[in-house]
Motif scaffolding. Sequence first.
Motif, mmCIF file in Angstrom:
data_model
loop_
_atom_site.group_PDB
_atom_site.id
_atom_site.type_symbol
_atom_site.label_atom_id
_atom_site.label_comp_id
_atom_site.label_asym_id
_atom_site.label_seq_id
_atom_site.Cartn_x
_atom_site.Cartn_y
_atom_site.Cartn_z
ATOM 1 N N SER A 189 54.216 26.452 35.366
ATOM 2 C CA SER A 189 54.940 25.690 36.387
ATOM 3 C C SER A 189 53.979 25.127 37.425
ATOM 4 O O SER A 189 54.068 23.958 37.805
ATOM 5 C CB SER A 189 55.978 26.577 37.080
ATOM 6 O OG SER A 189 57.004 26.923 36.213
ATOM 7 N N GLY A 233 57.743 18.986 31.977
ATOM 8 C CA GLY A 233 58.474 19.784 32.963
ATOM 9 C C GLY A 233 59.976 19.619 32.834
ATOM 10 O O GLY A 233 60.735 20.599 32.869
ATOM 11 N N LEU A 283 61.807 27.317 31.752
ATOM 12 C CA LEU A 283 61.229 27.479 33.088
ATOM 13 C C LEU A 283 62.335 27.413 34.130
ATOM 14 O O LEU A 283 63.333 26.709 33.947
ATOM 15 C CB LEU A 283 60.227 26.355 33.391
ATOM 16 C CG LEU A 283 58.933 26.310 32.616
ATOM 17 C CD1 LEU A 283 58.119 25.088 33.038
ATOM 18 C CD2 LEU A 283 58.122 27.562 32.828
ATOM 19 N N SER A 334 61.920 26.789 38.139
ATOM 20 C CA SER A 334 61.008 26.610 39.261
ATOM 21 C C SER A 334 61.548 25.548 40.203
ATOM 22 O O SER A 334 61.657 24.376 39.822
ATOM 23 C CB SER A 334 59.622 26.200 38.748
ATOM 24 O OG SER A 334 58.801 25.797 39.810
ATOM 25 N N LEU A 352 58.806 22.915 40.848
ATOM 26 C CA LEU A 352 58.693 21.938 39.762
ATOM 27 C C LEU A 352 59.858 20.953 39.811
ATOM 28 O O LEU A 352 59.666 19.744 39.658
ATOM 29 C CB LEU A 352 58.651 22.650 38.410
ATOM 30 C CG LEU A 352 58.584 21.763 37.164
ATOM 31 C CD1 LEU A 352 57.373 20.843 37.202
ATOM 32 C CD2 LEU A 352 58.570 22.620 35.910
#
Length: 160
Positions: free
Chosen positions: A56, A78, A87, A89, A92
């Motif tokens: 991340s 991403g 992920l 985050s 991000l």
Amino acid sequence: MRYPNAQRLNQVASNDEEEGDIRASAVRGLADLTSLGAMVLPDFAATEAAHLSALSALLVQLIESGTPALSCTAGEVGAKLLAAGCLESAHLLGSLLKLFLNAELGAAQDDSDVEDEAGQTAHNSRAGLQQVLALFFTSYFSFAALTGKISASPEATEEL
């Protein structure tokens, strides 16, 4: 990470002295390994927390690098990893939103490759990245609202 090549890919992707195309390929490889790990290992998020956190942070760094080739690749990777649930985050997500709202990014409307100051070519055009991010944000927040991960206030819902 359990995969032997993941550490090498991470070193290449993080190396500022490496060519942009090679770094972008390493980022794509890391994304593929992360997606694979999340699919086949039931405890992937718990056992690979350090890898996911480092990935991340790397993606945020590349998105904010200002290099179009790396920003485009890191933005796509991403968005895909967030959408797949590999992920989680907020940083991000914020970087992707900044990238999506970047006026310079939206100005490039052609689908041709983009070349940066160093002569690196972005195989994922800026316009293509805009499309990926538009679909990502629409589906990500729609799904999050349906599952209760994001709750909208009644006033905000009425305005829609």
